[in-house]
Write an enzyme that holds these catalytic residues in place. Structure first.
Site, PDB file in Angstrom:
ATOM      1  N   LEU A 155      -6.870  68.949  54.787  1.00  9.77           N
ATOM      2  CA  LEU A 155      -8.038  69.627  54.224  1.00  9.77           C
ATOM      3  C   LEU A 155      -8.966  70.118  55.336  1.00  9.77           C
ATOM      4  CD1 LEU A 155     -10.190  68.118  51.294  1.00  9.77           C
ATOM      5  CD2 LEU A 155     -10.586  70.250  52.520  1.00  9.77           C
TER       6      LEU A 155
ATOM      7  N   HIS B 138     -17.657  79.055  44.760  1.00  7.49           N
ATOM      8  CA  HIS B 138     -16.390  79.401  44.119  1.00  7.49           C
ATOM      9  C   HIS B 138     -16.348  80.854  43.645  1.00  7.49           C
ATOM     10  CE1 HIS B 138     -16.210  75.007  43.944  1.00  7.49           C
ATOM     11  NE2 HIS B 138     -14.921  75.093  43.690  1.00  7.49           N
TER      12      HIS B 138
ATOM     13  N   GLU C 134      -9.960  74.084  56.925  1.00  9.49           N
ATOM     14  CA  GLU C 134      -9.641  75.506  56.945  1.00  9.49           C
ATOM     15  C   GLU C 134      -9.506  76.066  58.349  1.00  9.49           C
ATOM     16  OE1 GLU C 134     -11.764  74.083  54.908  1.00  9.49           O
ATOM     17  OE2 GLU C 134     -10.927  74.509  52.938  1.00  9.49           O
TER      18      GLU C 134
HETATM   19  C1  LIG Z   1     -14.371  73.332  52.723  1.00  2.00           C
HETATM   20  C2  LIG Z   1     -13.722  73.093  51.411  1.00  2.00           C
HETATM   21  N1  LIG Z   1     -12.407  73.340  51.271  1.00  2.00           N
HETATM   22  C3  LIG Z   1     -11.802  73.164  50.078  1.00  2.00           C
HETATM   23  C4  LIG Z   1     -12.498  72.718  49.003  1.00  2.00           C
HETATM   24  C5  LIG Z   1     -11.796  72.533  47.638  1.00  2.00           C
HETATM   25  N2  LIG Z   1     -11.735  71.127  47.286  1.00  2.00           N
HETATM   26  C6  LIG Z   1     -12.650  70.562  46.490  1.00  2.00           C
HETATM   27  S1  LIG Z   1     -12.440  68.918  46.357  1.00  2.00           S
HETATM   28  C7  LIG Z   1     -11.094  68.937  47.364  1.00  2.00           C
HETATM   29  C8  LIG Z   1     -10.386  67.653  47.692  1.00  2.00           C
HETATM   30  C9  LIG Z   1     -11.303  66.651  48.273  1.00  2.00           C
HETATM   31  O1  LIG Z   1     -10.633  65.446  48.487  1.00  2.00           O
HETATM   32  P1  LIG Z   1     -11.396  64.170  49.021  1.00  2.00           P
HETATM   33  O2  LIG Z   1     -12.180  64.512  50.217  1.00  2.00           O
HETATM   34  O3  LIG Z   1     -10.389  63.105  49.157  1.00  2.00           O
HETATM   35  O4  LIG Z   1     -12.443  63.818  47.885  1.00  2.00           O
HETATM   36  P2  LIG Z   1     -12.155  63.422  46.365  1.00  2.00           P
HETATM   37  O5  LIG Z   1     -12.141  64.701  45.581  1.00  2.00           O
HETATM   38  O6  LIG Z   1     -10.865  62.684  46.318  1.00  2.00           O
HETATM   39  O7  LIG Z   1     -13.311  62.579  45.951  1.00  2.00           O
HETATM   40  C10 LIG Z   1     -10.819  70.227  47.784  1.00  2.00           C
HETATM   41  C11 LIG Z   1      -9.692  70.613  48.644  1.00  2.00           C
HETATM   42  C12 LIG Z   1     -13.870  72.475  49.182  1.00  2.00           C
HETATM   43  N3  LIG Z   1     -14.643  72.055  48.182  1.00  2.00           N
HETATM   44  N4  LIG Z   1     -14.456  72.663  50.390  1.00  2.00           N
END
Ligand SMILES: Cc1ncc(C[n+]2csc(CCOP(=O)(O)OP(=O)(O)O)c2C)c(N)n1
Ligand SMILES: Cc1ncc(C[n+]2csc(CCOP(=O)(O)OP(=O)(O)O)c2C)c(N)n1
Ligand SMILES: [Mg+2]
Ligand SMILES: [Mg+2]
Lengths: 373, 335, 373, 335
Positions: B58, B129, B60
């Site tokens: 995760l 978004h 970018e």
């Molecule tokens: C910079 C960024 N990239 C992608 C996203 C899309 N996105 C939202 S939640 C998520 C996963 C997050 O996982 P984690 O950090 O484990 O937190 P959790 O949702 O499990 O609480 C992603 C990829 C985002 N919000 N921000």
């Protein structure tokens, strides 16, 4: 009650891997010795000549800048062992992603003098063709190249190649998010990549303690990388660590990290004045750990003919320097048309129109000149 | 001809590119088993394997930076950014690396990286978004930027973008993902056609330029204007860098009036460039200054307010009225 | 010969700190026990009520989304112990920088139901006034808030405050450069900041193994942070670790990091379908480690009147849920003028003109309506 | 009145702000002992201490992100980005956080962060040291963007930017750092004057708009044009967001002709917005389309080519000739 931030130096050389000490004494180093059994006196003499050569290369760069032939130069003085030790450990098909200070590594790759200087002269954004020397162009944005290396190494793995990638960066760079992300990606895909950090104690005026409270190598371990913390002024130790790290990554065991402790003896660049921020004493301390002197002392102990060696080294260095000077005097200035070349690999209507417009603009001076002639 | 939704067309286009060239790899968050949050890569990991459809950590900047490295190694990466608002952590890698490497290496290193970004609003999402970041990329030399508006273009342009040796920012109007249309999967596009605008509806009174999500809105506005006796030519811009000014200028020289619409903020948006350039080329043909109908200069608003922010049929017609000097909302200074 | 990437789960709970096991048994935990000597049966009952309440809150969020009252909801189901244990360990003047899933922490802070739901309803970009509850607004950009926390904590240190900052983020977030940089900055200035990572095993469809090959807590140790790796489904252990970490950072010993191992029992958000990417077995395994059940079992063992407790808990939960429903039905839609409010804190000629223009535009409909009326 | 260089004026302005408000803290790479690579913060750490002049780790996203956190806590951080090209790693924090926090928090959180960026070219530097990123920021709602062009404005505008409760991107024309000028350090600026343009030279035939490094070039061009009998009004824009269109429109309504110049790439540059907006407001007053004289749509070129890329007196006069319909380089389509 304002807090102060001590810029105490790096915690010191605990657990630092070393083979040849500052005074030229060879130490046993069970972890590294197996990797350099082939480095006999002859081989070491060649490494010495390499180091003398790039020190001369560096001095020439600074001189050319002073003479106005280069716009800028980033000295590597003091980092010869780190660059030659690692550069000479690489196979030809290993691919290098450097920062801006790895002239010594470029020298190992046989980068042509003109290509090395092109960027510093301001004649081109960068120099050589990366695919001819398996080394990417200089990277100025701190840390950005480490991700390219991580991607390239993913590709190596996909291809089933036995080659590795290596990326060079500084102590300051370890603070950049990109460098951490590069470790994440390299570990996640278990890619054949060696991170080579030249911890030269300073990021311009910032001591390494501003970037980290512990050892840089420990940080890499936290990302799951195999790590080596090595005396970066010890060319044999650096070579050994680099070979060990390369062997590790080639087996598919995941990425590796080398922290080479060294010192930037000169200015950050020719535009910098280090007397504003650092102590002459520190410089002296590190001068006593000079990477060339210790090899000379060691070779002397081994019975090498030091006078002959120094002559050979100076000859090689002088030839290199002459090549650099020659490259500068014979380097043509870029053409105006170079402005528009290579922005894209093929036609782009907007830019093409600007190029044509600018050509017409320039021609209008010719016609004026003709008219008034 | 097949009837496909916009997202199916993208999926089919990706599959075709991957079949044609084994160096094409997809990278992104959740694009594997999940098939991406919009399912654009649905089924591709299953069929092509984990090294062709690569779920990434995760990060970018990491995704784009490693895509650059893969391209260095001869791959042709297609990156998915999950939502428009999450492209900014990669901005440095896009602007200082991806865009400049070919120039830096004096043509030696080509980076055929395609960055797919679902962009724009209208889907009722929270912050980050629904962004329209196209102006940032179009202003960046070294990038190419395109935005399809219908399933056929989604299918064709995506393959063209992937085949291009330069980096391409590929903007997908996410609120049109479910739009269905006829797609000729056998179509062999003309070389260079990726960077050409299309006259989506011809007309003689006014030129209305749109791209991505607003092409449909623009066509609807043109239909509505017909009732009021205004014959609008709608141009689907398709390529935002380079812009096909030849097509735009020809239209404006014919109609003498120009309205530009986009979701992105007005100030410094792409509409400004279109207006300025076309004015420079067509000044003597213009009966009225080009009019822009755009999102406001605000952060993208919460879902319950987005319909006010997004140019819709009424706001476009208001702009048309102004351009026709038939009323429309007065500009402050004059009014 | 294509390489495969195993998405093996997190290496497992070695060195995991735990006080109450899944079956309700209380274990000795010399490292944590001293921090929760005050947590007697009464206190634990309150924590239980808290957990039941936020589980209900969460269910209500999902229900409201299904009913179309909310645009989206990010369930916390399964993470009750992590959020209550840490949230109840904080002092009032400790400042929280959350992500988007910390409804339970917001509940601890007394965030009003309407303010909690505002963003999810799509009625405002975010909810509450951060200064009223000492908690920043929800953060959607993964990892971005950790840097804000690092800066806030620098300010706390400059001010000589005894308060601390705490930031919440997920396992996926640990890959973001910003999170690494936040650790760099917090360590560099030895700031009073606790990093609280809810490792719920998944980042949407990506297992934690995609983000790291080792323990997340180990990565933090590499940055020089004091670390705790704790059973995130054990509310007492989480509370103990958070108190320990807070005490650590308050003494000026530098930042701390807690990895709380937990599990996202529900979907990533109401827009997600986890059956596409994860195994029902895994869910079952984690269901057996439920954070509420084990407290109930433990309290039962202690002789608590469980029937009475469950009634009290359900009452509290029902009241909370009713408050949420009431908040939704009474929440006014935002005004068009809200589009332009708060973009800047004072006049901005360009935006002000657009606001006025849009008002005139809207008025033109009124007059049309009047004219046709 | 004191005679100060541009950089001394900035240094003096910083000092005054720090003396006035103990919450003003400076952050950046090498700004302490070194005083910054351009010495703008020279001596300030010595006088104010390490917690007011904060050397940071080498990470721009970290710098801006922690500045946001400090502002959350009531501080008023002034960030130095070492060179324009190094602001992009902080882009996400600037665009998605700094710019949007006030809106996100519905006015509850103010982020009075000033980001100082030495910008533009002309100093013979390698890649990434000569960028003009203003269009990216000016297009971003929630930010304010200003650029002083002389020592007095450097001194005054910097203090005004720091005192502003909104985030301000403060662009310093680095090639003018050594320019000397009279600075009235007692001057109490009018409220709101930070966002007003200045007529730097009045004239009646043509309006020439510039900002930052090119104001001097524009004034030189006006002097040169005088010899050819063209009376140019030069406007120093000063504020890039908001733009003082009242002043611009008044000038163009008087002169009927507009030339805009900036170093940044033309496509999607600020000049496009100025041209488009002014055309919309002043169409009936314009005798010719607004003309832009800008950097090309290329990555900033190597030092030995930068003089061709940067608008200079001759290129501005060529644009003036075009706007005056007295020749100048023909546009492709017509020529
Ligand atoms: C910079 C960024 N990239 C992608 C996203 C899309 N996105 C939202 S939640 C998520 C996963 C997050 O996982 P984690 O950090 O484990 O937190 P959790 O949702 O499990 O609480 C992603 C990829 C985002 N919000 N921000
Ligand atoms: C992203 C970015 N920020 C700032 C700079 C300016 N800069 C150039 S070199 C340097 C210090 C680098 O230190 P280090 O990583 O230790 O490498 P060294 O110069 O010591 O070899 C800085 C801050 C840059 N080039 N890139
Ligand atoms: Mg260094
Ligand atoms: Mg998670």
């Amino acid at each position: 009650m304002s807090p102060t931030f001590d810029s105490t130096a790096d915690p010191g050389p605990d657990a630092l891997l070393q083979i040849v000490g500052p005074d030229g004494t060879r130490h046993l180093c069970p972890e590294l010795d197996p990797w350099v059994t082939d480095i006999d006196a002859d081989a070491l003499e060649n490494l010495y000549i390499d180091m003398v050569s790039i020190r001369r290369l560096d001095a020439e760069g600074t001189a050319l800048q002073r003479q106005g032939e280069l716009g800028l130069w980033a000295p590597l003085l003091g980092q010869e062992a780190a660059q030659i030790g690692s550069g000479r450990a690489l196979e030809n098909d290993d691919f290098i992603f450097p920062s801006y200070r790895e002239h010594g590594v470029a020298y190992c790759r046989g980068v042509a003098p003109s290509d090395l200087l092109r960027m510093w002269r301001g004649a081109a954004p960068s120099g050589w063709n990366p695919y001819e020397v398996n080394m990417a162009n200089q990277q100025i944005v701190i840390g950005a190249q480490t991700l390219h290396a991580a991607g390239y190494a993913m590709g190596l793995r996909f291809d089933g190649s036995s080659a590795a990638a290596i990326t060079y960066f500084g102590d300051g760079a370890t603070s950049q998010g990109d460098v951490s992300e590069a470790m994440v990606f390299a570990a996640s895909y278990q890619s054949p990549l060696v991170f080579f950090c030249q911890n030269n104690q300073w990021a311009i005026s910032e001591p390494v303690a501003r970037q980290t409270t512990g050892h840089i190598a420990d940080r890499a371990a936290g990302f799951g990388l195999a790590t080596w913390r090595v005396d970066g002024n010890d060319v044999i130790a650096v070579m050994a660590a680099t070979r060990a790290a390369l062997a590790h990554v080639r087996t598919g065991s995941g990425p590796a990290f080398i922290e080479a402790l060294t010192y930037r003896m000169g200015a950050h660049t020719t535009a910098d004045d280090p007397t504003r921020y650092r102590d002459a004493l520190e410089l002296e301390e590190w001068a006593a750990k000079d990477p060339l002197d210790r090899v000379a002392a060691h070779l002397d102990g081994l019975g090498s003919d030091m006078n002959a060696l120094k002559v050979r080294a100076d000859d090689a260095a002088e030839k290199l320097a002459a090549g650099l000077r020659e490259a500068i005097t014979s380097m043509p200035d870029p053409e105006v048309s170079d402005l528009f070349a290579h922005v894209y690999s093929h036609d782009h209507a907007g830019l093409d129109e600007q190029r044509d417009f600018h050509q017409r603009y320039l021609r209008s001076f010719e016609s004026t000149a003709e008219a008034t002639a | 001809m097949k009837s496909l939704t916009f997202s199916q067309a993208l999926n089919t286009g990706l599959r075709a590119s991957m079949e044609r060239d084994s160096k094409v790899v997809l990278m992104g968050e959740d694009i594997g088993k999940l098939g991406g949050v919009f399912r654009i890569t649905d089924g591709l990991q299953k069929d092509f394997g984990q090294h062709r459809v690569i779920d990434t950590p995760l990060a970018e900047s990491g995704i784009v930076g490693t895509a650059i490295g893969l391209a260095f190694r001869g791959y042709r990466p297609v990156v998915e950014i999950q939502f428009d608002g999450f492209v900014y952590p990669a901005f440095d890698q896009i602007v200082s690396q991806l865009a400049k490497m070919h120039f830096r290496s004096r043509g030696n290193v080509k980076l055929p990286v395609t960055i797919r970004i679902p962009f724009g609003g209208g889907i009722g999402s929270p912050e980050h978004h629904s962004e329209s970041p196209e102006a940032y990329f179009a202003h960046t030399a070294g990038l190419r930027v395109v935005a399809p508006a219908n399933p056929q273009d989604a299918y064709t342009m995506l393959q063209q973008a992937i085949a291009d040796d330069d980096p391409v920012i590929f903007l997908e109007p996410k609120r049109r993902y479910h739009t269905r249309g006829e797609v000729d999967t056998e179509l062999i596009p003309e070389p260079g056609s990726l960077y050409r605008a299309k006259v989506a509806r011809s007309g003689k009174d006014l030129t209305l330029v749109a791209y991505g999500p607003l092409v449909k809105t623009a066509l609807d506005a043109a239909t509505a204007a017909e009732d009021e006796g205004i014959d609008i030519e709608v141009i689907d811009l398709r390529s935002l860098s380079p812009v096909d000014f030849a097509t735009l200028n020809a239209s404006v020289r014919k109609t003498g009036r120009l309205v530009i619409t986009h979701e992105a903020s007005r100030f410094g948006g792409l509409g400004a460039e279109l207006a300025a350039s076309i004015t420079e080329s067509c000044f003597d043909y213009l009966d009225h200054a080009p009019v822009r109908v755009t999102g406001f200069d605000i952060p993208y608003p919460p879902a319950k307010l987005e319909s006010h922010h997004l140019p819709d049929l009424d706001r476009i017609l208001d702009g048309v009225d102004r351009a026709m000097r038939r009323g429309g909302t007065s500009r402050g200074e004059e009014g």
